[in-house]
Design a protein around this motif. Structure first.
Motif, PDB file in Angstrom:
ATOM      1  N   PHE A   1      35.151  34.856  54.188  1.00 21.76           N
ATOM      2  CA  PHE A   1      34.091  34.832  53.189  1.00 21.76           C
ATOM      3  C   PHE A   1      34.350  35.832  52.062  1.00 21.76           C
ATOM      4  CE2 PHE A   1      31.732  33.029  56.806  1.00 21.76           C
ATOM      5  CZ  PHE A   1      31.332  31.843  56.202  1.00 21.76           C
ATOM      6  N   ILE A   2      35.226  36.785  52.289  1.00 21.40           N
ATOM      7  CA  ILE A   2      35.540  37.783  51.256  1.00 21.40           C
ATOM      8  C   ILE A   2      36.116  37.123  50.001  1.00 21.40           C
ATOM      9  CG2 ILE A   2      36.959  39.805  50.704  1.00 21.40           C
ATOM     10  CD1 ILE A   2      36.616  40.630  53.674  1.00 21.40           C
ATOM     11  N   PRO A   3      37.116  36.223  50.104  1.00 22.63           N
ATOM     12  CA  PRO A   3      37.594  35.560  48.889  1.00 22.63           C
ATOM     13  C   PRO A   3      36.534  34.713  48.203  1.00 22.63           C
ATOM     14  CG  PRO A   3      39.154  35.243  50.680  1.00 22.63           C
ATOM     15  CD  PRO A   3      37.934  35.883  51.263  1.00 22.63           C
ATOM     16  N   VAL A   4      35.649  34.105  48.974  1.00 20.05           N
ATOM     17  CA  VAL A   4      34.582  33.296  48.383  1.00 20.05           C
ATOM     18  C   VAL A   4      33.674  34.175  47.531  1.00 20.05           C
ATOM     19  CG1 VAL A   4      32.568  31.856  48.894  1.00 20.05           C
ATOM     20  CG2 VAL A   4      34.665  31.591  50.242  1.00 20.05           C
ATOM     21  N   VAL A   5      33.301  35.326  48.070  1.00 23.43           N
ATOM     22  CA  VAL A   5      32.444  36.255  47.320  1.00 23.43           C
ATOM     23  C   VAL A   5      33.167  36.756  46.075  1.00 23.43           C
ATOM     24  CG1 VAL A   5      31.310  38.506  47.424  1.00 23.43           C
ATOM     25  CG2 VAL A   5      31.104  36.920  49.340  1.00 23.43           C
ATOM     26  N   LEU A   6      34.436  37.099  46.210  1.00 24.94           N
ATOM     27  CA  LEU A   6      35.193  37.594  45.060  1.00 24.94           C
ATOM     28  C   LEU A   6      35.360  36.519  43.989  1.00 24.94           C
ATOM     29  CD1 LEU A   6      37.937  39.758  46.801  1.00 24.94           C
ATOM     30  CD2 LEU A   6      35.962  40.544  45.492  1.00 24.94           C
ATOM     31  N   LEU A   7      35.518  35.265  44.395  1.00 18.80           N
ATOM     32  CA  LEU A   7      35.643  34.188  43.409  1.00 18.80           C
ATOM     33  C   LEU A   7      34.303  33.856  42.748  1.00 18.80           C
ATOM     34  CD1 LEU A   7      38.151  31.828  45.198  1.00 18.80           C
ATOM     35  CD2 LEU A   7      38.545  33.139  43.118  1.00 18.80           C
ATOM     36  N   CYS A   8      33.200  34.236  43.356  1.00 18.17           N
ATOM     37  CA  CYS A   8      31.888  34.021  42.736  1.00 18.17           C
ATOM     38  C   CYS A   8      31.625  35.010  41.600  1.00 18.17           C
ATOM     39  CB  CYS A   8      30.787  34.119  43.779  1.00 18.17           C
ATOM     40  SG  CYS A   8      30.723  32.701  44.873  1.00 18.17           S
TER      41      CYS A   8
ATOM     42  N   LEU B   1      45.883  33.293  46.014  1.00 25.22           N
ATOM     43  CA  LEU B   1      46.217  34.696  46.270  1.00 25.22           C
ATOM     44  C   LEU B   1      45.258  35.326  47.279  1.00 25.22           C
ATOM     45  CD1 LEU B   1      47.087  36.032  42.717  1.00 25.22           C
ATOM     46  CD2 LEU B   1      48.645  35.780  44.639  1.00 25.22           C
ATOM     47  N   LEU B   2      43.966  35.138  47.078  1.00 28.79           N
ATOM     48  CA  LEU B   2      42.978  35.779  47.942  1.00 28.79           C
ATOM     49  C   LEU B   2      42.976  35.193  49.347  1.00 28.79           C
ATOM     50  CD1 LEU B   2      40.053  36.166  45.404  1.00 28.79           C
ATOM     51  CD2 LEU B   2      41.485  37.981  46.341  1.00 28.79           C
ATOM     52  N   PHE B   3      42.949  33.870  49.442  1.00 27.13           N
ATOM     53  CA  PHE B   3      42.936  33.256  50.770  1.00 27.13           C
ATOM     54  C   PHE B   3      44.257  33.476  51.494  1.00 27.13           C
ATOM     55  CE2 PHE B   3      39.243  30.861  49.211  1.00 27.13           C
ATOM     56  CZ  PHE B   3      38.405  31.002  50.314  1.00 27.13           C
TER      57      PHE B   3
END
Length: 96
Positions: free
Chosen positions: A13-20, A45-47
């Motif tokens: 969920f960290i990449p999802v939050v960062l992409l938001c 990159l994030l995932f």
């Protein structure tokens, strides 16, 4: 923490939050102007980084080695992100 080899799904969920963050910023300012390719590259990159850290979490038994591996992955992520963003090294992947 490290000895638990169950999948740690919460870290994805960290990449999802960062992409938001840029999605929300684009609603309030014109200075953030990402297109679909920017989100795709950032997502890869994030995932990818989170996936590698998850592999380290599951497979590395020694806490010290886990943290060293995680630090290396995060360092490489930051360097690559900075190169793609502003071209600090002037490589061809920076778009220059």
């Amino acid at each position: 923490m490290i000895t638990n080899h169950t999948p740690q799904r919460w870290i994805y969920f960290i990449p999802v939050v960062l992409l938001c963050i840029p999605i929300v910023a684009m609603q309030f300012t014109n200075e953030v102007n990402w297109n679909a390719i920017d989100f795709l590259v950032a997502g890869i990159l994030l995932f990818g980084s989170v996936f590698i850290i998850d592999l380290l979490w599951r497979n590395v038994k020694n806490k010290r080695n886990f943290w060293i591996g995680t630090a290396i992955v995060l360092f490489l992520l930051i360097i690559l992100w900075a190169e793609l963003a502003v071209g600090i090294f002037g490589s061809p992947i920076a778009g220059s």
